[in-house]
Design a protein around this motif. Structure first.
Motif, mmCIF file in Angstrom:
data_model
loop_
_atom_site.group_PDB
_atom_site.id
_atom_site.type_symbol
_atom_site.label_atom_id
_atom_site.label_comp_id
_atom_site.label_asym_id
_atom_site.label_seq_id
_atom_site.Cartn_x
_atom_site.Cartn_y
_atom_site.Cartn_z
ATOM 1 N N THR A 65 0.847 -1.190 0.000
ATOM 2 C CA THR A 65 0.000 0.000 0.000
ATOM 3 C C THR A 65 0.879 1.236 0.000
ATOM 4 O O THR A 65 1.779 1.370 0.843
ATOM 5 N N ILE A 66 0.616 2.154 -0.936
ATOM 6 C CA ILE A 66 1.372 3.402 -1.040
ATOM 7 C C ILE A 66 0.378 4.548 -1.215
ATOM 8 O O ILE A 66 -0.419 4.549 -2.159
ATOM 9 N N ARG B 268 -2.151 -6.708 -4.243
ATOM 10 C CA ARG B 268 -2.338 -7.903 -3.418
ATOM 11 C C ARG B 268 -2.024 -9.120 -4.291
ATOM 12 O O ARG B 268 -2.658 -9.310 -5.340
ATOM 13 N N ILE B 269 -1.081 -9.913 -3.863
ATOM 14 C CA ILE B 269 -0.697 -11.128 -4.570
ATOM 15 C C ILE B 269 -0.854 -12.293 -3.602
ATOM 16 O O ILE B 269 -0.276 -12.275 -2.505
ATOM 17 N N ARG C 203 -3.753 -15.438 -7.354
ATOM 18 C CA ARG C 203 -4.604 -14.262 -7.555
ATOM 19 C C ARG C 203 -3.755 -13.003 -7.424
ATOM 20 O O ARG C 203 -2.922 -12.903 -6.516
ATOM 21 N N THR C 204 -3.984 -12.047 -8.306
ATOM 22 C CA THR C 204 -3.333 -10.742 -8.205
ATOM 23 C C THR C 204 -4.380 -9.648 -8.341
ATOM 24 O O THR C 204 -5.342 -9.785 -9.108
ATOM 25 N N ASN C 205 -4.177 -8.581 -7.614
ATOM 26 C CA ASN C 205 -5.104 -7.447 -7.624
ATOM 27 C C ASN C 205 -4.280 -6.168 -7.526
ATOM 28 O O ASN C 205 -3.585 -5.951 -6.526
ATOM 29 N N LEU C 206 -4.329 -5.332 -8.556
ATOM 30 C CA LEU C 206 -3.559 -4.099 -8.604
ATOM 31 C C LEU C 206 -4.497 -2.920 -8.824
ATOM 32 O O LEU C 206 -5.467 -3.009 -9.592
ATOM 33 N N SER C 207 -4.208 -1.799 -8.176
ATOM 34 C CA SER C 207 -4.999 -0.584 -8.336
ATOM 35 C C SER C 207 -4.083 0.623 -8.241
ATOM 36 O O SER C 207 -3.306 0.742 -7.285
ATOM 37 N N LEU D 34 -6.641 3.061 -12.521
ATOM 38 C CA LEU D 34 -6.342 1.887 -13.334
ATOM 39 C C LEU D 34 -6.372 0.654 -12.429
ATOM 40 O O LEU D 34 -5.718 0.635 -11.390
ATOM 41 N N LYS D 35 -7.144 -0.370 -12.843
ATOM 42 C CA LYS D 35 -7.269 -1.582 -12.040
ATOM 43 C C LYS D 35 -6.992 -2.809 -12.896
ATOM 44 O O LYS D 35 -7.305 -2.831 -14.090
#
Length: 364
Positions: A121-122, A134-135, A170-174, A188-189
Motif C-alpha cells: 500500500t502506497i 495484493r498477490i 490471484r493478483t489485484n492491482l490498483s 487503473l485496475k
C-alpha cells in the motif's frame, strides 16, 4: 425406496496458538504455530456414525515493513485445514435425477491449504498518488476433486476423492492519481486469476486450467462540489482449457463502457444518470450479445436541511429487460439470460425525524 433422509455432520475444532512477536519503528515480525484438534462425527440417521479425530500443527508467520507514513508492505503465511463439505461425504445416494446419480465419499481426507499473501500500500499525499497491490498464492494438498463415470446409457455417476494438488494464484492491482493541471483523477485496475485443478472422467485424469483477466480504466473530476462526472471502460476475459477434450475449451469476454453524471442543480434539486454499454463475446455462441442499460434519478428537497425529499427514479429507460450471466466449470459451460421487469419508475418520499442533524460525539 427411501426418498427422505436426515444426514448429520458435526464438526468441533479446538485450537491453541503460540507466537513470538518483534516490534520496532519500521518492522513487525510475528511467527508461531497453531495446534489444532479436529473432531468430526457424521452419518445418516439410523446408521452407525463415522468418527474422525485428527491433530494438525499449522505454521503461521507475518512480516510487515513501514518505511514511512503512507507506505506499508506486508507478507503473511498460514496453513488452513479445510474439511469436506456435507455433500461430499454423505453416504446417501441421491438418484432423484435418474440421469445424474450423486453420492459422497465418507473416506475423504481434509485438504491442507498453504496460503502466501503479499500486500503493498502506497499513499503519497503530495503527488495525490494511491497504489495498492495484493498477490496471493494457494497450494492445496490432498485436493478433493470430482469423479464422474458415464455409462453406455449416458447416465452420469458422480462422487469425490482426494487426488493430486491444486494451485491458485490471484493478483489485484490498483493505481489512482490526480492530474492537477487538468483537474481530473484516473484509476487503473487489474485483476488476474490463474488456477489449475483436476477432475476424473471415466477414470481418466483431466487437467483443467483456468485464467481470468480484468482490466479497467476510469476518469473522474477531482472537484466534486457541484457536479460529479465519471467515465471509463473495463475488459474481462475467461479462458478454460481441458487436457482430454478440446471441444470443452472455452473463451468468453465482457466489455463494459460506462458513464455517470451527478449534478447538484441547486441546494434542493439534484440530477443523477448512468449509462452502461456491455458487449459479450463467446467462442461457444455464434452471436455476440450487446446490452445497453440506462438509469436516471431526480430528487428534490423541500428544505435546506434535506429533512423531506421527493425522489423520482427511472430504471432501464431503454427497456432492454435482460440480464446475462455466463460461467464455465470442469463439467459444463452455460449462459443464463434472465428477463427482468423492464422499464419502470419509482416515486419515493423520505422524511427524517431528526431533522437531518448529525449526532455529536465527544472525544476524550
Amino acid at each position: 425406496e427411501r426418498l427422505d433422509f436426515e444426514f448429520k455432520n458435526t464438526e468441533r475444532r479446538y485450537s491453541t496458538r503460540f507466537f513470538h512477536n518483534y516490534n520496532s519503528k519500521k518492522w513487525y515480525l510475528s511467527y508461531g504455530a497453531e495446534l489444532q484438534d479436529l473432531n468430526r462425527v457424521f452419518g445418516a440417521d439410523g446408521d452407525m456414525p463415522l468418527i474422525r479425530n485428527q491433530f494438525y500443527l499449522n505454521p503461521l508467520a507475518t512480516l510487515q515493513y513501514k518505511p514511512k507514513r503512507g507506505v506499508k508492505h506486508r507478507f503473511t503465511y498460514k496453513r488452513i485445514i479445510k474439511n469436506p463439505r456435507t455433500s461430499q461425504i454423505t453416504t446417501v445416494i441421491n438418484d432423484l435425477n435418474p440421469y445424474f446419480i450423486r453420492t459422497g465419499n465418507p473416506n475423504l481426507r481434509t485438504e491442507k491449504v498453504d496460503v502466501i499473501t503479499l500486500n503493498n500500500t502506497i499513499h503519497d499525499f503530495k503527488s495525490s498518488l494511491s497504489f495498492y497491490s495484493r498477490i496471493q498464492f494457494q497450494y492445496i494438498e490432498d485436493a478433493i476433486i470430482s469423479n464422474v463415470l458415464i455409462d453406455d446409457d449416458f447416465i452420469r455417476n458422480r462422487t469425490y476423492e482426494n487426488r493430486g494438488n491444486n494451485k491458485r494464484l490471484r493478483t489485484n492491482l490498483s493505481l489512482s492519481k490526480k492530474i492537477k493541471t487538468l483537474g481530473i483523477r484516473y484509476t487503473l485496475k487489474n485483476k488476474n486469476l490463474f488456477q489449475t485443478s483436476n477432475t476424473l472422467v471415466n477414470n481418466e485424469l483431466n487437467d483443467v486450467t483456468t485464467q481470468d483477466y480484468l482490466f479497467s480504466l476510469s476518469f473522474e473530476n477531482a472537484n466534486k462540489s457541484t457536479f460529479d462526472v465519471k467515465t471509463g471502460a473495463s475488459y474481462s476475459t475467461n479462458k478454460t482449457a481441458f487436457s482430454l477434450v478440446d471441444d470443452l475449451d472455452r473463451t468468453f469476454t465482457k466489455q463494459n463502457y460506462f458513464a455517470s453524471f451527478d449534478y447538484e442543480v441547486s441546494k434542493k434539486l439534484n440530477l443523477n444518470t448512468q449509462l452502461d454499454y456491455i458487449i459479450f463475446t463467446d467462442n461457444k455462441f455464434t452471436n455476440n450479445q450487446e446490452l445497453p442499460i440506462w438509469n436516471a434519478a431526480l430528487s428534490y428537497a423541500f428544505s435546506g436541511n434535506k429533512r423531506n425529499i421527493l425522489k423520482l427514479v427511472l430504471i432501464d429507460i431503454l427497456d432492454k429487460n435482460t440480464d446475462i450471466f455466463r460461467r464455465s466449470t470442469v463439467n459444463y459451460f452455460e449462459e443464463t439470460t434472465t428477463k427482468s421487469l423492464g422499464r419502470y419508475v419509482i416515486l419515493s418520499y423520505t422524511y427524517k425525524l431528526n431533522g437531518g442533524k448529525q449526532m455529536k460525539t465527544k472525544k476524550s
